[in-house]
Write an enzyme that holds these catalytic residues in place. Structure first.
Site, mmCIF file in Angstrom:
data_model
loop_
_atom_site.group_PDB
_atom_site.id
_atom_site.type_symbol
_atom_site.label_atom_id
_atom_site.label_comp_id
_atom_site.label_asym_id
_atom_site.label_seq_id
_atom_site.Cartn_x
_atom_site.Cartn_y
_atom_site.Cartn_z
ATOM 1 N N LEU A 1 0.864 -1.187 0.000
ATOM 2 C CA LEU A 1 0.000 0.000 0.000
ATOM 3 C C LEU A 1 0.892 1.224 0.000
ATOM 4 C CD1 LEU A 1 -2.841 0.757 2.583
ATOM 5 C CD2 LEU A 1 -0.784 2.169 2.542
ATOM 6 N N ASN A 2 0.520 2.262 -0.776
ATOM 7 C CA ASN A 2 1.136 3.566 -0.497
ATOM 8 C C ASN A 2 0.069 4.651 -0.431
ATOM 9 O OD1 ASN A 2 1.765 2.856 -3.418
ATOM 10 N ND2 ASN A 2 2.618 4.889 -3.518
ATOM 11 N N ASP A 3 0.156 5.716 -1.177
ATOM 12 C CA ASP A 3 -0.652 6.914 -0.921
ATOM 13 C C ASP A 3 -2.164 6.678 -0.792
ATOM 14 O OD1 ASP A 3 1.832 7.543 -1.915
ATOM 15 O OD2 ASP A 3 1.110 8.740 -3.580
ATOM 16 N N GLN B 1 -3.181 3.636 -3.241
ATOM 17 C CA GLN B 1 -2.251 3.044 -4.197
ATOM 18 C C GLN B 1 -1.933 1.632 -3.730
ATOM 19 O OE1 GLN B 1 -0.120 4.836 -7.049
ATOM 20 N NE2 GLN B 1 -2.312 5.184 -6.993
ATOM 21 N N TYR C 1 -1.574 6.036 -11.083
ATOM 22 C CA TYR C 1 -0.901 6.721 -9.975
ATOM 23 C C TYR C 1 -1.881 7.621 -9.209
ATOM 24 C CZ TYR C 1 3.934 5.172 -10.739
ATOM 25 O OH TYR C 1 5.095 4.449 -10.799
ATOM 26 N N GLU D 1 5.853 15.977 -4.595
ATOM 27 C CA GLU D 1 4.807 14.974 -4.812
ATOM 28 C C GLU D 1 3.570 15.296 -3.977
ATOM 29 O OE1 GLU D 1 6.865 10.895 -6.205
ATOM 30 O OE2 GLU D 1 6.840 11.129 -4.031
HETATM 31 C C1 FRU Z 1 4.086 9.177 -3.783
HETATM 32 C C2 FRU Z 1 4.036 8.661 -5.218
HETATM 33 C C3 FRU Z 1 3.207 9.580 -6.094
HETATM 34 C C4 FRU Z 1 2.790 8.640 -7.190
HETATM 35 C C5 FRU Z 1 2.549 7.365 -6.433
HETATM 36 C C6 FRU Z 1 2.853 6.107 -7.192
HETATM 37 O O1 FRU Z 1 4.326 8.187 -2.864
HETATM 38 O O2 FRU Z 1 5.329 8.499 -5.722
HETATM 39 O O3 FRU Z 1 3.895 10.715 -6.530
HETATM 40 O O4 FRU Z 1 1.646 9.082 -7.850
HETATM 41 O O5 FRU Z 1 3.367 7.413 -5.281
HETATM 42 O O6 FRU Z 1 2.465 4.985 -6.480
#
Ligand code: FRU
Length: 480
Positions: free
Chosen positions: A36-38, A54, A97, A218
């Site tokens: 998992l990210n953003d 994400q 993204y 970002e």
């Molecule tokens: C930030 C980022 C965003 C991008 C996404 C990709 O963590 O790098 O800039 O859209 O993650 O997963």
């Protein structure tokens, strides 16, 4: 349903919490498997909260990203819905993204970055729309790119549209990199959210006297708090300044005023939003009751070496926080709804804590702790997740005002982060410990420190001591 979405949904349906994973949080959102990210597309629509994130479903690494989808009625209990977006279109096949959500003609829309690598491996970034096509808001139709490339003078590191409506028009901010490899935030506007007009850069390197402000910005997000325009986001490559910005990638905010006509944003200094170890890509939404709510990734780009990969998942989202502007500073507080999670309550106060007296209790690593201390004169110390010689330590030195979160005695995670508090003789902490997550709200949200901790067992000790006597007005552990 197409096959990439199918594959991701199969993983969702198979996901089963294994009993031996005592690092899996109970009340934070984590990926069923994979990375998992953003947080993305955070919005309240017809009373229900939607929070996307994400997601790379297949491994604990940053591959082509999907948008996972969770919904909630109360910001506390989240249900997984079918995956919203898969990287299955010609313009986003290397990742759907980050981006945001909005409502147009009573339909939920997603605005995200299509990440594409061409045959030569060159990045192509477009800003794309998708819209919900069923009443349950579970399936999304891609409408394709509406911003086809970055403006002149910028590289293809151009992403993360955050959209809002103001005075009858749509606006969005985007994270960008100049051809000189510096980070900036770009403003766009539109009458219909389809045709976008580039207004120019509004923050970052070279603007408002900022220099050395990193190589990329970002996940910008611009919103109003008490008539001020707050811009939050993540400049990559900024240098540490005093005790601030010591993470590999950092987060923070400006307070200022956006002149929509001139497309100019005047602002003050850039301050850290969360001062902990793992916090990135925060995104806000305006709730129907007027609260400005924030969710963030409790992780950092390029740091994917956490031990939960043994269990096939990595990273988490923060608790939802409400934002407040107090004397020009952004305060973050856990939303009140969290109180409904409070279970059994253990009350250790009020009492006078004598110099060097140890106040210790133990329990499962899943609780909220409320500590209010007054007449603090020496060094107040709190050890959390204490098992044998391993623990995380919080200290507050009333002589200097330095508040510190120290992981140098923790397993897997190292280092310390600190700041100076304005109050010297009292301390108010609200701590959430969720198996492998710590979120520490200091002095009613004046500062927040978030980070991961990986205790070897499900139960641990908590110890409070003070080098000089002080008054513990309140010390309550609420089991969750
Ligand atoms: C930030 C980022 C965003 C991008 C996404 C990709 O963590 O790098 O800039 O859209 O993650 O997963």
């Amino acid at each position: 349903m197409n096959s990439l979405l199918n594959q991701a949904n199969t993983i969702l349906n198979q996901a089963n919490d294994s009993d031996d994973d005592h690092w899996r949080p109970k009340f934070h959102i984590t990926p069923p498997s994979g990375l998992l990210n953003d947080p993305n597309g955070f919005i309240q629509f017809n009373g229900q909260y939607h929070l996307f994130f994400q997601w790379h479903p297949f491994a604990c690494l940053h591959g082509s990203k999907y948008w996972a989808h969770c919904t909630s009625d109360d910001l506390i209990h989240w249900d997984f819905k079918p995956t919203a977006l898969a990287p299955d279109a010609s313009f986003d096949k290397n990742g759907c993204y980050s981006g945001s959500a909005f409502v147009l003609n009573e339909q939920l829309h997603l605005f995200y970055t299509g990440n594409l690598k061409d045959e030569a491996g060159e990045r192509i970034s477009t800003q794309c729309l998708a819209k919900a096509v069923d009443a349950k808001l579970e399936s999304y139709e891609k409408l394709g790119p509406v911003i086809h490339c970055q403006p002149q003078g910028f590289t293809a590191h151009f992403r993360d549209p955050k959209i809002w409506h103001h005075d009858g028009r749509w606006y969005c901010v985007l994270g960008a990199q100049t051809e000189q490899l510096t980070g900036q935030v770009l403003l766009y506007s539109s009458d219909d959210a389809q045709q976008w007009h580039y207004n120019g850069p509004i923050a970052g390197n070279g603007i408002n006297g900022l220099t050395d402000f990193g190589y990329m910005f970002e996940c910008p997000d611009l919103f109003t708090l008490n008539d001020q325009d707050v811009l939050i986001g993540c400049p990559q490559g900024i240098a540490p300044k005093g005790s601030d910005f010591h993470n590999r990638h950092n987060n923070g905010y400006f307070v200022g005023q956006l002149d929509y006509t001139a497309a100019q944003y005047t602002h003050g200094e850039f301050y850290p939003l969360d001062r902990g170890f793992e916090f990135y890509a925060p995104q806000t939404t305006l709730a129907e009751d007027g609260r400005r709510l924030l969710s963030a990734w409790l992780g950092i780009p390029d740091e994917d070496d956490q031990p939960t990969v043994e269990h096939g998942w990595i990273h988490a989202l923060s608790l939802v926080r409400s934002l407040h502007l107090v004397n020009g500073k952004v305060y973050q507080r856990p939303v009140e709804e969290h109180k409904t999670l409070r279970g059994e309550q253990f009350d250790f106060g009020p009492q006078e804590l004598n110099a060097n007296q140890e106040l210790t209790f133990s329990g499962e690593n899943c609780f909220e702790l409320s500590l209010k201390a007054t007449e603090v004169e020496g060094l107040l110390t709190l050890r959390l997740a204490e098992i044998d010689e391993h623990f995380v330590e919080i200290t507050f030195d009333s002589a200097t005002g330095v508040f510190k979160l120290d992981r140098s005695h923790a397993l897997h995670q190292q280092g310390s982060r600190e700041c100076i508090l304005s109050n010297r003789d009292s301390l108010d902490l609200q701590i959430f410990f969720d198996r492998s997550i710590l979120e520490i709200f200091v002095n009613n949200g004046e500062e927040v420190f978030s980070g991961r901790v990986f205790p070897t067992q499900l139960h641990s000790n908590t110890t409070v001591t003070s080098s000089k006597s002080c008054i513990i007005k309140e010390l309550i552990r609420y089991d969750y």
